[in-house]
Design a protein around this motif. Structure first.
Motif, PDB file in Angstrom:
ATOM      1  N   VAL A   2       0.848  -1.190   0.000  1.00  0.00           N
ATOM      2  CA  VAL A   2       0.000   0.000   0.000  1.00  0.00           C
ATOM      3  C   VAL A   2       0.882   1.237   0.000  1.00  0.00           C
ATOM      4  O   VAL A   2       2.035   1.207   0.433  1.00  0.00           O
ATOM      5  N   ASP A   3       0.333   2.311  -0.490  1.00  0.00           N
ATOM      6  CA  ASP A   3       1.044   3.576  -0.594  1.00  0.00           C
ATOM      7  C   ASP A   3       1.105   4.248   0.778  1.00  0.00           C
ATOM      8  O   ASP A   3       0.080   4.562   1.368  1.00  0.00           O
ATOM      9  N   ARG A   4       2.327   4.450   1.267  1.00  0.00           N
ATOM     10  CA  ARG A   4       2.548   5.057   2.588  1.00  0.00           C
ATOM     11  C   ARG A   4       1.887   6.435   2.674  1.00  0.00           C
ATOM     12  O   ARG A   4       1.326   6.806   3.710  1.00  0.00           O
ATOM     13  N   ASP A   5       1.949   7.219   1.583  1.00  0.00           N
ATOM     14  CA  ASP A   5       1.340   8.555   1.579  1.00  0.00           C
ATOM     15  C   ASP A   5      -0.176   8.470   1.762  1.00  0.00           C
ATOM     16  O   ASP A   5      -0.764   9.297   2.461  1.00  0.00           O
ATOM     17  N   LEU A   6      -0.796   7.466   1.144  1.00  0.00           N
ATOM     18  CA  LEU A   6      -2.240   7.283   1.331  1.00  0.00           C
ATOM     19  C   LEU A   6      -2.563   6.966   2.783  1.00  0.00           C
ATOM     20  O   LEU A   6      -3.551   7.456   3.334  1.00  0.00           O
ATOM     21  N   VAL A   7      -1.735   6.140   3.401  1.00  0.00           N
ATOM     22  CA  VAL A   7      -1.945   5.793   4.807  1.00  0.00           C
ATOM     23  C   VAL A   7      -1.845   7.053   5.660  1.00  0.00           C
ATOM     24  O   VAL A   7      -2.691   7.295   6.532  1.00  0.00           O
ATOM     25  N   GLU A   8      -0.835   7.864   5.397  1.00  0.00           N
ATOM     26  CA  GLU A   8      -0.665   9.108   6.164  1.00  0.00           C
ATOM     27  C   GLU A   8      -1.847  10.046   5.956  1.00  0.00           C
ATOM     28  O   GLU A   8      -2.333  10.667   6.910  1.00  0.00           O
ATOM     29  N   GLN A   9      -2.322  10.165   4.723  1.00  0.00           N
ATOM     30  CA  GLN A   9      -3.482  11.021   4.454  1.00  0.00           C
ATOM     31  C   GLN A   9      -4.717  10.498   5.180  1.00  0.00           C
ATOM     32  O   GLN A   9      -5.473  11.280   5.780  1.00  0.00           O
ATOM     33  N   ALA A  10      -4.912   9.198   5.136  1.00  0.00           N
ATOM     34  CA  ALA A  10      -6.062   8.597   5.810  1.00  0.00           C
ATOM     35  C   ALA A  10      -5.950   8.778   7.326  1.00  0.00           C
ATOM     36  O   ALA A  10      -6.955   9.027   8.001  1.00  0.00           O
ATOM     37  N   ASP A  14      -8.563  11.779   5.937  1.00  0.00           N
ATOM     38  CA  ASP A  14      -8.958  11.848   4.530  1.00  0.00           C
ATOM     39  C   ASP A  14      -9.714  10.564   4.156  1.00  0.00           C
ATOM     40  O   ASP A  14      -9.116   9.508   3.964  1.00  0.00           O
ATOM     41  N   ARG A  15     -11.043  10.676   4.032  1.00  0.00           N
ATOM     42  CA  ARG A  15     -11.886   9.517   3.719  1.00  0.00           C
ATOM     43  C   ARG A  15     -11.599   8.950   2.329  1.00  0.00           C
ATOM     44  O   ARG A  15     -11.668   7.746   2.119  1.00  0.00           O
ATOM     45  N   GLU A  16     -11.303   9.825   1.389  1.00  0.00           N
ATOM     46  CA  GLU A  16     -11.012   9.358   0.034  1.00  0.00           C
ATOM     47  C   GLU A  16      -9.738   8.511   0.016  1.00  0.00           C
ATOM     48  O   GLU A  16      -9.682   7.461  -0.631  1.00  0.00           O
ATOM     49  N   ALA A  17      -8.728   8.941   0.743  1.00  0.00           N
ATOM     50  CA  ALA A  17      -7.482   8.169   0.837  1.00  0.00           C
ATOM     51  C   ALA A  17      -7.763   6.809   1.469  1.00  0.00           C
ATOM     52  O   ALA A  17      -7.250   5.779   1.009  1.00  0.00           O
ATOM     53  N   PHE A  18      -8.594   6.807   2.511  1.00  0.00           N
ATOM     54  CA  PHE A  18      -8.940   5.543   3.150  1.00  0.00           C
ATOM     55  C   PHE A  18      -9.700   4.653   2.163  1.00  0.00           C
ATOM     56  O   PHE A  18      -9.481   3.443   2.121  1.00  0.00           O
ATOM     57  N   GLY A  19     -10.572   5.251   1.362  1.00  0.00           N
ATOM     58  CA  GLY A  19     -11.299   4.490   0.342  1.00  0.00           C
ATOM     59  C   GLY A  19     -10.355   3.818  -0.645  1.00  0.00           C
ATOM     60  O   GLY A  19     -10.552   2.663  -1.022  1.00  0.00           O
ATOM     61  N   PHE A  20      -9.309   4.529  -1.058  1.00  0.00           N
ATOM     62  CA  PHE A  20      -8.309   3.930  -1.953  1.00  0.00           C
ATOM     63  C   PHE A  20      -7.575   2.788  -1.255  1.00  0.00           C
ATOM     64  O   PHE A  20      -7.317   1.746  -1.855  1.00  0.00           O
ATOM     65  N   LEU A  21      -7.251   2.975   0.020  1.00  0.00           N
ATOM     66  CA  LEU A  21      -6.587   1.911   0.779  1.00  0.00           C
ATOM     67  C   LEU A  21      -7.480   0.679   0.873  1.00  0.00           C
ATOM     68  O   LEU A  21      -7.011  -0.453   0.683  1.00  0.00           O
ATOM     69  N   VAL A  22      -8.745   0.907   1.171  1.00  0.00           N
ATOM     70  CA  VAL A  22      -9.696  -0.202   1.270  1.00  0.00           C
ATOM     71  C   VAL A  22      -9.766  -0.931  -0.070  1.00  0.00           C
ATOM     72  O   VAL A  22      -9.766  -2.166  -0.118  1.00  0.00           O
ATOM     73  N   HIS A  23      -9.800  -0.181  -1.150  1.00  0.00           N
ATOM     74  CA  HIS A  23      -9.836  -0.797  -2.478  1.00  0.00           C
ATOM     75  C   HIS A  23      -8.600  -1.670  -2.710  1.00  0.00           C
ATOM     76  O   HIS A  23      -8.702  -2.746  -3.307  1.00  0.00           O
ATOM     77  N   LEU A  61      -2.505   4.346  14.534  1.00  0.00           N
ATOM     78  CA  LEU A  61      -1.518   3.483  13.892  1.00  0.00           C
ATOM     79  C   LEU A  61      -0.143   4.131  14.019  1.00  0.00           C
ATOM     80  O   LEU A  61       0.058   5.265  13.602  1.00  0.00           O
ATOM     81  N   ARG A  62       0.788   3.423  14.621  1.00  0.00           N
ATOM     82  CA  ARG A  62       2.118   3.993  14.881  1.00  0.00           C
ATOM     83  C   ARG A  62       3.011   4.028  13.651  1.00  0.00           C
ATOM     84  O   ARG A  62       3.763   4.968  13.458  1.00  0.00           O
ATOM     85  N   ASP A  63       2.961   2.984  12.843  1.00  0.00           N
ATOM     86  CA  ASP A  63       3.878   2.870  11.711  1.00  0.00           C
ATOM     87  C   ASP A  63       3.080   2.646  10.429  1.00  0.00           C
ATOM     88  O   ASP A  63       2.502   1.571  10.224  1.00  0.00           O
ATOM     89  N   ALA A  64       3.053   3.638   9.562  1.00  0.00           N
ATOM     90  CA  ALA A  64       2.276   3.555   8.316  1.00  0.00           C
ATOM     91  C   ALA A  64       2.739   2.393   7.435  1.00  0.00           C
ATOM     92  O   ALA A  64       1.953   1.838   6.668  1.00  0.00           O
ATOM     93  N   ASP A  65       3.997   2.007   7.538  1.00  0.00           N
ATOM     94  CA  ASP A  65       4.507   0.893   6.739  1.00  0.00           C
ATOM     95  C   ASP A  65       3.932  -0.455   7.195  1.00  0.00           C
ATOM     96  O   ASP A  65       4.039  -1.438   6.478  1.00  0.00           O
ATOM     97  N   ARG A  66       3.359  -0.498   8.366  1.00  0.00           N
ATOM     98  CA  ARG A  66       2.796  -1.737   8.909  1.00  0.00           C
ATOM     99  C   ARG A  66       1.273  -1.800   8.718  1.00  0.00           C
ATOM    100  O   ARG A  66       0.592  -2.602   9.351  1.00  0.00           O
TER     101      ARG A  66
END
Length: 184
Positions: A2-10, A14-23, A61-66
């Motif tokens: 997953v894209d670390r930047d999307l995780v940080e935005q979510a 940012d609901r849209e970023a979370f939506g992309f992560l869920v996808h 969430l402590r670590d976006a990479d996880r």
């Protein structure tokens, strides 16, 4: 991945970023839930509950990479909760065409899959979870222990007992079928 930047935005709401992560992760998460629960409805419910919980807990969430490991942990616990809520298993009936073309290989494959399905349902859900994470996702036991927040020895033990339980059920069912064949 997953894209670390999307995780940080979510994480920042940012609901849209979370939506992309869920996808990105929902297909894999559903597959894991189904393999643990062995029921499409329960797997869908567990996935839905896990995603809602992930959204609520995301700021912590402590670590976006996880992110993926973190969502798997939430999902497995949601699967445990679904088992507690349902406490009953419904039979999954599959209708096979009687008059359609069917080869012995297809019939044998269906029978083997059904036999494995019955065996899998007989082992405890915590053992199923470790078995699925190890054999389906290919995760090492140390990582499974981290995801489930259990000692590595416990993960190893659950995998051992899951494998042993599956083997015992499959061998027992085969012996029962053999005994039925001799008495008929």
């Amino acid at each position: 991945m997953v894209d670390r930047d999307l995780v940080e935005q979510a994480r920042r709401g940012d609901r849209e970023a979370f939506g992309f992560l869920v996808h990105q992760v929902s297909g894999s998460l559903y597959a894991v839930a189904y393999r643990i629960l062995r029921d499409t409805g329960l797997a869908e419910d567990a996935l839905q509950n896990a995603l809602v919980l992930a959204w609520r807990r995301l700021p912590h969430l402590r670590d976006a990479d996880r992110f993926e490991a973190w969502t798997h942990r939430i999902l497995v616990h949601a699967c445990y909760d679904e088992v507690q809520r349902s406490r009953q298993w419904s039979a999954n009936v599959r209708v096979l065409p009687v008059d359609g073309p069917s080869t012995p290989d297809e019939t044998a494959a269906v029978a083997a899959r059904d036999e494995l399905e019955r065996a899998f349902r007989r082992i405890p859900v915590d053992q199923r979870a470790v078995f699925v994470l190890h054999h389906y996702l290919g995760l090492p036991l140390v990582e499974i222990a981290e995801i489930l927040e259990i000692p590595a020895g416990t993960a190893r033990s659950r995998l051992h007992y899951a494998t042993q339980g599956l083997r015992a059920v499959l061998i027992g069912d085969a012996a029962l079928e053999l005994a039925k064949g001799h008495s008929a």
